[in-house]
Design a protein around this motif. Structure first.
Motif, PDB file in Angstrom:
ATOM      1  N   ALA A 146       5.835  10.727   7.735  1.00 43.26           N
ATOM      2  CA  ALA A 146       6.633   9.713   7.010  1.00 43.26           C
ATOM      3  C   ALA A 146       7.742  10.403   6.211  1.00 43.26           C
ATOM      4  CB  ALA A 146       5.730   8.903   6.082  1.00 43.26           C
ATOM      5  N   ASP A 147       8.982   9.954   6.430  1.00 49.30           N
ATOM      6  CA  ASP A 147      10.120  10.636   5.774  1.00 49.30           C
ATOM      7  C   ASP A 147      10.711   9.775   4.671  1.00 49.30           C
ATOM      8  OD1 ASP A 147      12.513   9.913   8.499  1.00 49.30           O
ATOM      9  OD2 ASP A 147      11.425   8.612   7.084  1.00 49.30           O
ATOM     10  N   HIS A 148       9.951   8.762   4.204  1.00 49.95           N
ATOM     11  CA  HIS A 148      10.457   7.861   3.156  1.00 49.95           C
ATOM     12  C   HIS A 148       9.261   7.319   2.365  1.00 49.95           C
ATOM     13  CE1 HIS A 148       9.425   5.475   6.687  1.00 49.95           C
ATOM     14  NE2 HIS A 148       9.133   4.508   5.836  1.00 49.95           N
ATOM     15  N   PRO A 149       9.501   6.737   1.190  1.00 49.90           N
ATOM     16  CA  PRO A 149       8.376   6.197   0.407  1.00 49.90           C
ATOM     17  C   PRO A 149       7.601   5.156   1.220  1.00 49.90           C
ATOM     18  CG  PRO A 149      10.352   6.306  -0.939  1.00 49.90           C
ATOM     19  CD  PRO A 149      10.775   6.640   0.479  1.00 49.90           C
ATOM     20  N   ILE A 150       6.271   5.164   1.060  1.00 53.95           N
ATOM     21  CA  ILE A 150       5.449   4.289   1.905  1.00 53.95           C
ATOM     22  C   ILE A 150       4.154   3.920   1.186  1.00 53.95           C
ATOM     23  CG2 ILE A 150       4.143   6.129   3.058  1.00 53.95           C
ATOM     24  CD1 ILE A 150       4.723   4.557   5.731  1.00 53.95           C
ATOM     25  N   ILE A 151       3.629   2.764   1.509  1.00 54.40           N
ATOM     26  CA  ILE A 151       2.319   2.351   0.977  1.00 54.40           C
ATOM     27  C   ILE A 151       1.274   2.570   2.070  1.00 54.40           C
ATOM     28  CG2 ILE A 151       0.926   0.407   0.143  1.00 54.40           C
ATOM     29  CD1 ILE A 151       3.517  -0.820  -0.948  1.00 54.40           C
ATOM     30  N   ILE A 152       0.226   3.291   1.737  1.00 55.04           N
ATOM     31  CA  ILE A 152      -0.846   3.604   2.696  1.00 55.04           C
ATOM     32  C   ILE A 152      -2.045   2.728   2.363  1.00 55.04           C
ATOM     33  CG2 ILE A 152      -2.382   5.406   3.582  1.00 55.04           C
ATOM     34  CD1 ILE A 152      -0.237   7.446   2.564  1.00 55.04           C
ATOM     35  N   ILE A 153      -2.491   1.949   3.332  1.00 56.32           N
ATOM     36  CA  ILE A 153      -3.545   0.966   3.060  1.00 56.32           C
ATOM     37  C   ILE A 153      -4.785   1.289   3.892  1.00 56.32           C
ATOM     38  CG2 ILE A 153      -4.135  -1.488   3.102  1.00 56.32           C
ATOM     39  CD1 ILE A 153      -0.779  -1.622   3.311  1.00 56.32           C
ATOM     40  N   ASN A 154      -5.903   1.518   3.216  1.00 59.43           N
ATOM     41  CA  ASN A 154      -7.189   1.735   3.886  1.00 59.43           C
ATOM     42  C   ASN A 154      -7.781   0.390   4.249  1.00 59.43           C
ATOM     43  OD1 ASN A 154      -7.591   4.468   4.084  1.00 59.43           O
ATOM     44  ND2 ASN A 154      -8.474   4.658   2.041  1.00 59.43           N
ATOM     45  N   LYS A 155      -7.810   0.090   5.564  1.00 61.34           N
ATOM     46  CA  LYS A 155      -8.456  -1.143   6.032  1.00 61.34           C
ATOM     47  C   LYS A 155      -9.851  -0.816   6.530  1.00 61.34           C
ATOM     48  CE  LYS A 155      -7.688  -5.535   6.744  1.00 61.34           C
ATOM     49  NZ  LYS A 155      -7.330  -6.443   5.680  1.00 61.34           N
ATOM     50  N   SER A 156     -10.010   0.402   7.049  1.00 63.52           N
ATOM     51  CA  SER A 156     -11.327   0.807   7.547  1.00 63.52           C
ATOM     52  C   SER A 156     -12.344   0.784   6.409  1.00 63.52           C
ATOM     53  CB  SER A 156     -11.253   2.232   8.108  1.00 63.52           C
ATOM     54  OG  SER A 156     -10.293   2.301   9.137  1.00 63.52           O
ATOM     55  N   THR A 157     -13.590   0.521   6.757  1.00 60.03           N
ATOM     56  CA  THR A 157     -14.657   0.547   5.752  1.00 60.03           C
ATOM     57  C   THR A 157     -14.932   2.003   5.402  1.00 60.03           C
ATOM     58  OG1 THR A 157     -15.567  -1.445   6.730  1.00 60.03           O
ATOM     59  CG2 THR A 157     -17.020  -0.172   5.281  1.00 60.03           C
ATOM     60  N   VAL A 158     -14.641   2.362   4.156  1.00 61.01           N
ATOM     61  CA  VAL A 158     -14.728   3.767   3.755  1.00 61.01           C
ATOM     62  C   VAL A 158     -15.558   3.907   2.481  1.00 61.01           C
ATOM     63  CG1 VAL A 158     -12.567   4.493   4.848  1.00 61.01           C
ATOM     64  CG2 VAL A 158     -12.521   3.525   2.530  1.00 61.01           C
ATOM     65  N   PRO A 159     -16.298   5.002   2.335  1.00 62.65           N
ATOM     66  CA  PRO A 159     -17.142   5.184   1.139  1.00 62.65           C
ATOM     67  C   PRO A 159     -16.324   5.108  -0.143  1.00 62.65           C
ATOM     68  CG  PRO A 159     -17.659   6.832   2.794  1.00 62.65           C
ATOM     69  CD  PRO A 159     -16.450   6.108   3.281  1.00 62.65           C
ATOM     70  N   VAL A 160     -17.009   4.682  -1.215  1.00 59.49           N
ATOM     71  CA  VAL A 160     -16.352   4.575  -2.518  1.00 59.49           C
ATOM     72  C   VAL A 160     -15.805   5.952  -2.910  1.00 59.49           C
ATOM     73  CG1 VAL A 160     -16.713   4.061  -4.938  1.00 59.49           C
ATOM     74  CG2 VAL A 160     -17.834   2.664  -3.184  1.00 59.49           C
ATOM     75  N   GLY A 161     -14.512   5.973  -3.224  1.00 65.78           N
ATOM     76  CA  GLY A 161     -13.859   7.233  -3.592  1.00 65.78           C
ATOM     77  C   GLY A 161     -12.920   7.735  -2.514  1.00 65.78           C
ATOM     78  N   THR A 162     -12.950   7.079  -1.327  1.00 67.50           N
ATOM     79  CA  THR A 162     -12.114   7.559  -0.222  1.00 67.50           C
ATOM     80  C   THR A 162     -10.628   7.387  -0.519  1.00 67.50           C
ATOM     81  OG1 THR A 162     -13.868   7.064   1.348  1.00 67.50           O
ATOM     82  CG2 THR A 162     -11.671   7.319   2.253  1.00 67.50           C
ATOM     83  N   GLY A 163     -10.279   6.337  -1.262  1.00 71.65           N
ATOM     84  CA  GLY A 163      -8.862   6.135  -1.598  1.00 71.65           C
ATOM     85  C   GLY A 163      -8.302   7.339  -2.329  1.00 71.65           C
ATOM     86  N   ASP A 164      -9.070   7.853  -3.299  1.00 67.99           N
ATOM     87  CA  ASP A 164      -8.616   9.040  -4.043  1.00 67.99           C
ATOM     88  C   ASP A 164      -8.521  10.246  -3.095  1.00 67.99           C
ATOM     89  OD1 ASP A 164     -10.889   7.947  -6.625  1.00 67.99           O
ATOM     90  OD2 ASP A 164      -8.740   7.515  -6.397  1.00 67.99           O
ATOM     91  N   TRP A 165      -9.485  10.327  -2.190  1.00 66.75           N
ATOM     92  CA  TRP A 165      -9.546  11.442  -1.222  1.00 66.75           C
ATOM     93  C   TRP A 165      -8.333  11.398  -0.297  1.00 66.75           C
ATOM     94  CZ3 TRP A 165     -10.843  10.967   4.217  1.00 66.75           C
ATOM     95  CH2 TRP A 165     -11.197  12.165   4.837  1.00 66.75           C
ATOM     96  N   VAL A 166      -7.970  10.201   0.152  1.00 58.54           N
ATOM     97  CA  VAL A 166      -6.778  10.053   1.016  1.00 58.54           C
ATOM     98  C   VAL A 166      -5.528  10.488   0.258  1.00 58.54           C
ATOM     99  CG1 VAL A 166      -5.249   8.319   2.083  1.00 58.54           C
ATOM    100  CG2 VAL A 166      -7.711   8.295   2.575  1.00 58.54           C
ATOM    101  N   ALA A 167      -5.433  10.092  -0.998  1.00 57.46           N
ATOM    102  CA  ALA A 167      -4.257  10.467  -1.802  1.00 57.46           C
ATOM    103  C   ALA A 167      -4.161  11.987  -1.923  1.00 57.46           C
ATOM    104  CB  ALA A 167      -4.340   9.821  -3.184  1.00 57.46           C
TER     105      ALA A 167
END
Ligand code: UDX
Length: 445
Positions: free
Chosen positions: A115-136
């Motif tokens: 990605a070469d521009h600002p973007i919003i990344i959305i976790n739709k998959s069912t992921v363990p609590v804390g995965t959002g921070d891990w993705v970041a």
């Protein structure tokens, strides 16, 4: 109108992509599975989902829905740079039930690198609590240069076989993020649905998904436990469910006793939540009971067959017996046989020495990859012919009004084990069957 990228065109990603395109957005689907993408470009659906083919083809024809294997083409289209990217890849059960996040990692790394521009990344998959921070953390670590991004959790609540209708008619939309503006931008996508939108933090949104699925699985194991008690006490669990369901605090849904829950969600999500609890030293005693009851429910069906036609004196109690199974999918209206109860029951019957025949309207191909020795049949009648027992395992509509006289006359012994309580016990016994249901009173014990 937004430019949306969807990574992973499976049971969740494709219905969501098609519906977002139908709202007027430009949606580009990315998948590493080249044949699947080529098939979609030719209008071939990779999954069986009522209504999906029409909405996909119509929006692809209108140019609102595109398919590619190229992340750069999807994320950095000069004419339509992606505003947001949904991660809809699989999160299968790993060791000890922990969710395997390798595909989420791969998607996050690709987004970060490309990605070469600002973007919003959305976790739709069912992921363990804390995965959002891990993705970041993954994205920050992989970006060639710092580019603004936000992570939002947006768990799905789609049922297979009803994914399109469930997407269009959600009971609620759940969004979690540490970036309120990003959450609001994602909320805008869902405004056409006029559904309640719950906006919270990342971890709470991730937990809402697990807690919802675990509760529904608990309801199913609860009614199966009640069914087992009903068999001992002479009550009818179907009527019990009706009587319970009028209580608004309980609700009638998900109180159908049967083979227990299967599929790619409840089994893995309950295991993953229990794993998260154990890792934190919090003993998930209720979840462990839910899983145990569920596992036992499949075995109880085989036990009934053994009791009716087996020989306990033999090392393989069903040796020499032929058992037919109607339905192989984990539920009706899907071709999915992941964690399918009928498939596991077929394997247990074979382990007991039985010859197994089976039919499913759409799931025989996927089941056949696992059930190498099962004789796949053309319809219910071919399945029943010559059988010593017949199991109703998936509640397909086409099994509801069979010619039971023809079925009974074609069987060696007219034994019917109704794993979904689809039939009326009295009617079946009048047809001359030795009938067993699940929790329908003393006779089912
Ligand atoms: C489930 C959740 O319903 C959905 O919200 C989530 O997003 C994904 O997981 P799904 O697995 O597709 O959806 O199917 P569902 O209809 O929930 O059924 C799950 C299993 O439970 C099936 O095997 C079904 O046969 C079984 N079931 C369901 C019962 O045994 N009894 C019931 O009363 C309901």
């Amino acid at each position: 109108m937004k430019n949306i990228v969807v990574i992973g065109v499976g049971y969740v990603g494709l219905p969501m992509a098609a519906c977002f395109a139908d709202f007027g957005n430009l949606v580009t689907c990315v998948d590493i599975n080249g044949p699947r993408i080529e098939g979609l470009k030719a209008g071939v659906m990779p999954i069986f989902e009522p209504g999906l083919e029409e909405i996909t083809r119509r929006n692809a024809h209108a140019g609102r829905l595109r398919f590619t294997t190229s992340y750069p083409d999807a994320l950095n289209d000069p004419a339509a740079p992606a505003d947001m990217v949904f991660i809809c890849v699989g999160t299968p059960s790993g060791v000890d039930g922990e969710a395997d996040l390798r595909y989420v990692r791969a998607a996050a790394e690709s987004i970060a690198e490309i990605a070469d521009h600002p973007i919003i990344i959305i976790n739709k998959s069912t992921v363990p609590v804390g995965t959002g921070d891990w993705v970041a953390d993954i994205v920050r670590g992989k970006q060639p240069k710092p580019i603004p991004f936000a992570v939002v959790s947006n768990p799905e609540f789609l049922r297979e076989g009803q994914a399109v209708t469930d997407f269009i008619n959600p009971d609620r939309v759940v969004l979690g993020s540490l970036d309120a503006s990003a959450a609001q931008q994602v909320a805008q996508l869902y405004l056409p649905l006029r559904a309640p939108i719950v906006v919270t933090d990342l971890r709470t949104a991730e937990m809402i998904k697990y807690a919802s699925n675990a509760f529904l699985a608990t309801k199913i194991s609860f009614i199966n436990e009640i069914a087992n008690i009903c068999e001992a006490l002479g009550a009818d669990v179907k009527e019990v469910a009706v009587g319970m369901g009028y209580d608004k605090r309980i609700g009638r849904a998900f109180l159908d006793a049967g083979l227990g829950y299967g599929g790619s969600c409840f089994p893995k999500d309950v295991k993953a939540l229990a794993h998260m609890a154990n890792v934190q030293g919090r003993h998930p005693q209720l979840l462990e009971s839910v899983m145990q009851i569920n596992s036992d429910q499949r075995k109880s069906i085989v036990r009934k067959v053994r009791a009716l036609i087996g020989d306990a004196g033999k090392p393989q109690p069903l040796a020499g017996q032929t058992v037919g199974i109607l339905g192989l999918a984990f539920k009706a209206n899907t071709d999915d046989t992941r964690e399918s109860q009928p498939v596991e029951i077929a394997q247990m019957l074979e382990a007991d020495g039985a010859l197994v025949k089976a039919y499913d309207p759409v799931a025989m191909e996927s089941a056949g990859k696992v059930l190498k020795d099962v004789k796949m049949c053309e319809d219910a009648y071919e399945t029943a012919a010559g059988c010593d027992a017949l199991i109703l395992a998936t509640e397909w509509n086409e099994f509801k009004n069979l010619d039971f006289r023809r079925i009974k006359n074609s069987m060696n012994t007219p034994v019917m084990v109704d794993g979904r309580n689809m039939y009326d016990p009295e009617v079946m016994r009048r047809h001359g069957f030795v009938y067993r249901g699940v929790g329908r009173g003393y006779a089912d014990a």
